[in-house]
Structure formats: C-alpha cells, structure tokens
Design an enzyme around this catalytic site. Structure first.
Site, short mmCIF file in Angstrom:
data_model
loop_
_atom_site.label_atom_id
_atom_site.label_comp_id
_atom_site.label_asym_id
_atom_site.label_seq_id
_atom_site.Cartn_x
_atom_site.Cartn_y
_atom_site.Cartn_z
N GLU A 156 -29.06 6.89 28.47
CA GLU A 156 -28.21 8.13 27.70
C GLU A 156 -27.23 8.73 28.71
O GLU A 156 -27.26 9.95 28.32
CB GLU A 156 -28.94 8.65 26.99
CG GLU A 156 -30.06 7.98 26.16
CD GLU A 156 -31.02 8.63 25.16
OE1 GLU A 156 -31.01 9.86 25.40
OE2 GLU A 156 -31.59 8.01 24.44
N GLU A 263 -33.70 -0.85 21.55
CA GLU A 263 -34.66 0.06 20.83
C GLU A 263 -34.35 0.03 19.44
O GLU A 263 -34.41 0.98 18.57
CB GLU A 263 -34.27 1.53 21.39
CG GLU A 263 -34.54 1.70 22.91
CD GLU A 263 -34.35 3.13 23.30
OE1 GLU A 263 -34.58 3.93 22.57
OE2 GLU A 263 -34.24 3.24 24.86
O1 9MR Z 1 -39.80 7.16 21.11
C1 9MR Z 1 -40.07 8.14 22.46
C2 9MR Z 1 -40.97 9.26 21.99
O2 9MR Z 1 -42.15 8.85 21.77
C3 9MR Z 1 -41.00 10.08 23.30
O3 9MR Z 1 -41.94 11.22 23.02
C4 9MR Z 1 -39.59 10.30 23.68
C5 9MR Z 1 -39.58 11.03 24.80
O4 9MR Z 1 -39.98 10.51 25.95
O5 9MR Z 1 -38.73 9.31 23.77
C6 9MR Z 1 -38.78 8.40 22.95
O6 9MR Z 1 -38.02 7.23 23.13
C7 9MR Z 1 -36.71 7.40 23.24
C8 9MR Z 1 -36.19 6.54 24.34
O7 9MR Z 1 -36.77 6.70 25.54
C9 9MR Z 1 -34.60 6.60 24.68
N1 9MR Z 1 -33.62 6.68 23.38
C10 9MR Z 1 -34.12 7.21 22.20
C11 9MR Z 1 -35.94 7.02 22.05
C12 9MR Z 1 -36.45 7.69 20.59
O8 9MR Z 1 -36.03 9.09 20.85
#
Ligand code: 9MR
Length: 354
Positions: A156, A263
């Site tokens: 990101e 994702e």
């Molecule tokens: O789905 C993930 C969630 O369980 C975690 O708490 C969060 C923080 O680590 O990250 C979420 O995954 C994200 C991913 O790493 C990057 N793109 C967006 C995803 C959804 O928020």
C-alpha cells in the site's frame, strides 16, 4: 466446456436464483477443488488459530494451493516491543503449507500502517534506522528462504486519494522512493529466488491511484530495482462498475510483469440484510465471474496467483472492526464451509481453456 463471459454471468445468475430462499431444495453438488482447475496457484489468507480446526484445515487444503498469512507475517506480529523476533505463528503457517503441499506467499515486509516501537526509537537516527530496516528484512525473508515463492515487499505505497506516495516512518527515514528500492534490494539479497511484489488496493476503483502506482513502478524499474511482480488486492463491492477490474488488470499487465490478484473479496455493501438480499447477491456472483474472466484474459505467463481474502464468510475482516460490515458475506464459502455460487462461477471460469 467453453463459456463465454456472458454465458458465465448468465449461469451465475441462474445459480443464485435457485440458491435463494430454496430451503427445501437438495444441497448443491460440491464444487471440484479450485486448485485442480487452474494452472496458477489459487491462494487464500489464513490466521494460525484456524489451522487448528480440522474442518477448516481440510477445506482449505482441498481447495487452495497457496497461503498468505492474513496478519501474522507482518511486523505487528513478528517484531516484539523489545526488538526481539517472534516466529512461532508464522512458522506454523509455513509448516502447514509445507505439510499440505501448498505454496507460501509472504505478506508483508514494509507497511505504512505498522510503526513498531523498536523502529520508532530509531526515528531520525540515520544509519542506525537503515541498518535495522535491512536486518529486519534479511531476518524475515531469510527465515522462509526456499519456501516463500514470493513476498509483498512494500504494501500500500499510494495514498487513499491516489495522488501521491504515502509518507510514513519508513519514507521519512529511508526516503520516499528509496525506502521501496532498499526494501526490494534487501529482500533480493535475502532470497534471490523469491519473486518480489509491491501491492495496493483500489487500483480498479480509482484510475488516478492506478496511474500513480504505475508511475511508481516505472521509476522503480528505471532505477533497476528488483521488482518482479505487481499485486492488486481487489477488495471491491458488488456494484463496482462493469469492466473496472479488467481495465486495471490490463493496464497493470502492460509492464509485462506477473500479476497477483492478491486479496479478493466482494462486499455486499453497507447494511446488507441477508433476509432481504435484493439483487445484491446476484450482482456479487456476476462480479466474481467477471473478475475471474478478467484474470483469465491475462497472458498465461502473467497469471502469478489468484488469492481470496478469507475462506468462509465468517472469517472475513469485513465483519470486524476495520471492515464494519457485520452482516457481510463476501467470500466463496458460507459460515458453515459450504461452497457458494461465488465459488462455482470461479470453478467455471478456471476450467475454461485459456
Ligand atoms: O484482514 C487483515 C486483518 O485481519 C488485520 O487485522 C489487518 C491488520 O493487520 O490487516 C488485514 O489485511 C489487510 C492486508 O494486510 C492489506 N490489505 C488490506 C487488508 C484488509 O484490511
């Protein structure tokens, strides 16, 4: 069977129509394992605690051929406050993947959203920060060397409004473009065989964000950074305009690099009422078909992997505090682990000869 995109969508609509409210109907036939239908890996994100549930673990390994850790390979888990490393859960995810013959995608080394204490203490300390940055990347990538086929090295990098690179602890200390280039170089040093990605979201929803992302890719390649692929997360809603995902994949593929649809989930939107689905579920199923067709339209050598962000609807981050959609059903398997029409349309699209 060769399905055109239109007929795939039509069959999706028919499936959803008979699926809804038809409690007396027999259960639909199980879908063939998605992983057996595609020549590229089919991925799913996981949390370590779910791997202890036999039903979850079996469904996951039956359907998918690649794992991404949902959060336990990020700094927020690996790097402890005292600066030590914590590898127990990432190791057990990696072990599970190995035991079940699945590939592993590393996620993620550098993310603006995580600013751990040990690095905050080095803020402004020049070479000490840069050394710790390198050491972290060497330690994590080195640990899974020979197993992780790929890494999201920087996650990101572009701002929400799509206009510029994000400023973060990392960019302040290692440089705006430079922290990305350094991270890629360190990851390459740690494991020359792993494919190195940058990964972002809303590249389909926001063409300006995609353009900024692509300008970054151009700069990185021009400077000789070891960038091997592009990740497009594809967290989308059921009502995303038709063609948006295809346009994003086509643009991103123009560099000739492998593309990871990294994702995927398709939200039913705010305040979804399962008892009164309206046409949202039908449109979501059609959107799944459209996304899969768009991925299949990539040149075969650029289809790196197709990853969904969770196994069962009950596992989705969208129902949690950051998603705030407690009734959402954005995935391929329902709360009980039954395949939904969303899974079936992916199976149809992947079975097509490219
Ligand atoms: O789905 C993930 C969630 O369980 C975690 O708490 C969060 C923080 O680590 O990250 C979420 O995954 C994200 C991913 O790493 C990057 N793109 C967006 C995803 C959804 O928020």
């Amino acid at each position: 069977m060769r399905l055109t995109r239109r007929s795939a969508i039509a069959s999706a609509l028919a499936l959803s129509a008979c699926g809804q409210g038809a409690k007396s109907q027999p259960a639909p036939a199980p879908i063939p394992p998605l992983k057996s239908l595609a020549r590229f890996p089919i991925g799913c994100c996981v949390q370590e605690r779910w791997l202890q549930e036999p039903d979850y673990a079996d469904l996951l390994a039956e359907q998918f051929s690649q794992l991404t850790a949902e959060w336990e390979m990020k700094m927020e888990y690996i790097l402890r406050e005292d600066g030590g490393f914590q590898f127990d859960r990432p190791d057990s995810i990696a072990l599970f993947a190995k035991a079940r013959g699945m590939a592993l995608h590393g996620h993620t080394l550098v993310w603006y959203a995580g600013e751990p204490e040990p690095f905050k203490k080095l803020d402004g300390k020049g070479a000490a920060f840069a050394n710790a940055y390198r050491n972290y990347i060497l330690a994590v990538v080195g640990r899974y060397k020979g197993q992780a086929r790929s890494w999201d090295v920087v996650n990101e990098p572009i701002t929400d409004d799509g206009e510029r690179l994000r400023e973060s602890l990392w960019s302040r200390n290692v440089g705006l473009d430079d922290h990305i280039i350094r991270a890629l170089e360190h990851a390459r040093e740690a494991d020359p065989a792993a494919a190195l990605f940058i990964n972002d979201y809303h590249l389909e929803l926001k063409p300006n964000k995609r353009a900024t992302f692509m300008r970054l890719v151009e700069r990185l390649l021009k400077r000789g950074a070891p960038l091997d692929g592009l990740g497009t997360q594809t967290h989308i809603d059921y009502d995303l305009p038709e063609g948006a995902v295809g346009a994003a994949l086509k643009d991103l593929a123009s560099f000739g690099l492998p593309i990871h649809l990294s994702e995927l989930d398709i939200s039913l939107g705010d305040r979804f009422v399962p008892a009164l689905p309206g046409d949202r579920v039908k449109r979501q199923i059609a959107k799944y078909a459209e996304v899969a067709e768009a991925f299949m339209a990539l040149p075969e050598r650029q289809r790196f992997a197709f990853t969904v962000w969770g196994l069962r609807d009950s596992d989705t981050w969208l129902r949690g505090p950051s998603g705030q959609r407690p009734t959402d059903q954005p995935l391929l398997f329902d709360d009980a682990g039954q395949a939904k029409p969303t899974a079936r349309v992916l199976a149809d699209a992947f079975s097509r000869r490219a």
